[in-house]
Design an enzyme around this catalytic site. Structure first.
Site, PDB file in Angstrom:
ATOM      1  N   CYS A  52       0.837  -1.217   0.000  1.00 17.31           N
ATOM      2  CA  CYS A  52       0.000   0.000   0.000  1.00 17.31           C
ATOM      3  C   CYS A  52       0.862   1.253   0.000  1.00 17.31           C
ATOM      4  CB  CYS A  52      -0.922   0.021   1.217  1.00 17.31           C
ATOM      5  SG  CYS A  52      -2.061  -1.355   1.273  1.00 17.31           S
ATOM      6  N   ARG A 129      -7.871  -3.872  -3.429  1.00 10.35           N
ATOM      7  CA  ARG A 129      -7.266  -2.744  -4.170  1.00 10.35           C
ATOM      8  C   ARG A 129      -8.157  -2.433  -5.369  1.00 10.35           C
ATOM      9  NH1 ARG A 129      -2.286  -2.602  -1.792  1.00 10.35           N
ATOM     10  NH2 ARG A 129      -1.687  -4.599  -0.899  1.00 10.35           N
TER      11      ARG A 129
HETATM   12  C1  BEZ Z   1       0.454  -4.574   1.857  1.00 12.30           C
HETATM   13  O1  BEZ Z   1       1.638  -4.883   1.847  1.00 12.30           O
HETATM   14  O2  BEZ Z   1       0.083  -3.465   1.476  1.00 12.30           O
HETATM   15  C2  BEZ Z   1      -0.542  -5.591   2.282  1.00 12.30           C
HETATM   16  C3  BEZ Z   1      -0.306  -6.900   2.013  1.00 12.30           C
HETATM   17  C4  BEZ Z   1      -1.244  -7.840   2.413  1.00 12.30           C
HETATM   18  C5  BEZ Z   1      -2.394  -7.448   3.072  1.00 12.30           C
HETATM   19  C6  BEZ Z   1      -2.633  -6.108   3.292  1.00 12.30           C
HETATM   20  C7  BEZ Z   1      -1.713  -5.167   2.901  1.00 12.30           C
END
Ligand code: BEZ
Length: 216
Positions: A52, A129
């Site tokens: 993110c 996402r």
């Molecule tokens: C992230 O790295 O943004 C992420 C990865 C897995 C679940 C939620 C966020």
């Protein structure tokens, strides 16, 4: 149940559902937000997570390109406003990148459910996402959904916005992998006269009457 928001799934061509929300830039009412502009609204699963952070930094560093395309950015996650503020500040301190667009604090999941961003078989507590491309009339024109473990592609996000705007302006369609400056598709004929026009017409590329390309 009263006040319960159904987990709905807006579709391409639907009007974007209206909502009010608290964001890092203050309260917004979506129907009053960015009037006469395109809106790119995107969700991320959680603040202070690695993928993110790379994605939000991508939106922030290329915000000038969205500005040039008359598009406003708006982010969202199921986090509190305090978490958003701390994350924005932390990323700015650590990397110099400033998330200079509103990020919705959707702690009650109201907006996530309204836009189908909460997909329970992927996660019951985090938004997937999603990216919604919304035109100036507030109609949803393109939707992307990515899972939690795969980051999006900023080149593709900007490319589809350019494609939608070019398609609207010139009444054409975009072929595979189209990029600005490349030939576009003349819409296929809808009647015999239009078919004959494609057969006789002088175009930049013609495979047959149903696959004709031209430079803009
Ligand atoms: C992230 O790295 O943004 C992420 C990865 C897995 C679940 C939620 C966020």
């Amino acid at each position: 149940m009263e006040n319960e928001v159904m987990n709905t799934m807006p579709r391409i061509g639907d009007m974007a559902p209206d909502f009010e929300a608290v964001t890092t830039k203050g309260k917004i009412k979506f129907s009053d937000f960015a009037k006469d502009k395109w809106i790119v609204m995107f969700s991320h699963p959680a603040d202070f997570t690695p993928v993110c952070t790379t994605e939000m930094s991508g939106f922030a560093t290329r915000k000038n390109e969205f500005d040039e395309l008359n598009a406003e950015l708006i982010g969202l996650s199921i986090d509190s406003i305090h978490s958003h503020l701390a994350w924005v500040n932390n990323v700015k301190e650590k990397t110099g990148v400033y998330f200079n667009f509103p990020i919705i604090a959707d702690i009650d999941m109201k907006v996530s459910k309204l836009y189908g961003m909460l997909q329970p078989n992927e996660s019951e507590t985090a938004a997937v996402r999603a990216v919604f491309f919304i035109d100036p009339s507030k109609k949803i024109r393109l939707i992307m959904y990515y899972p939690l473990n795969v980051g999006r592609n900023m080149d593709e996000i900007i490319r589809v916005l350019q494609a939608l705007q070019t398609s609207d302006k010139y009444k054409v369609a975009m072929p595979l992998n189209w990029k600005p400056g490349e030939k576009v598709i003349v819409p296929p004929p809808k009647n015999l006269d239009e078919m004959q026009e494609r057969i006789d017409g002088n175009y930049d590329e013609k495979i047959d009457f149903y696959l004709v390309k031209k430079n803009l």
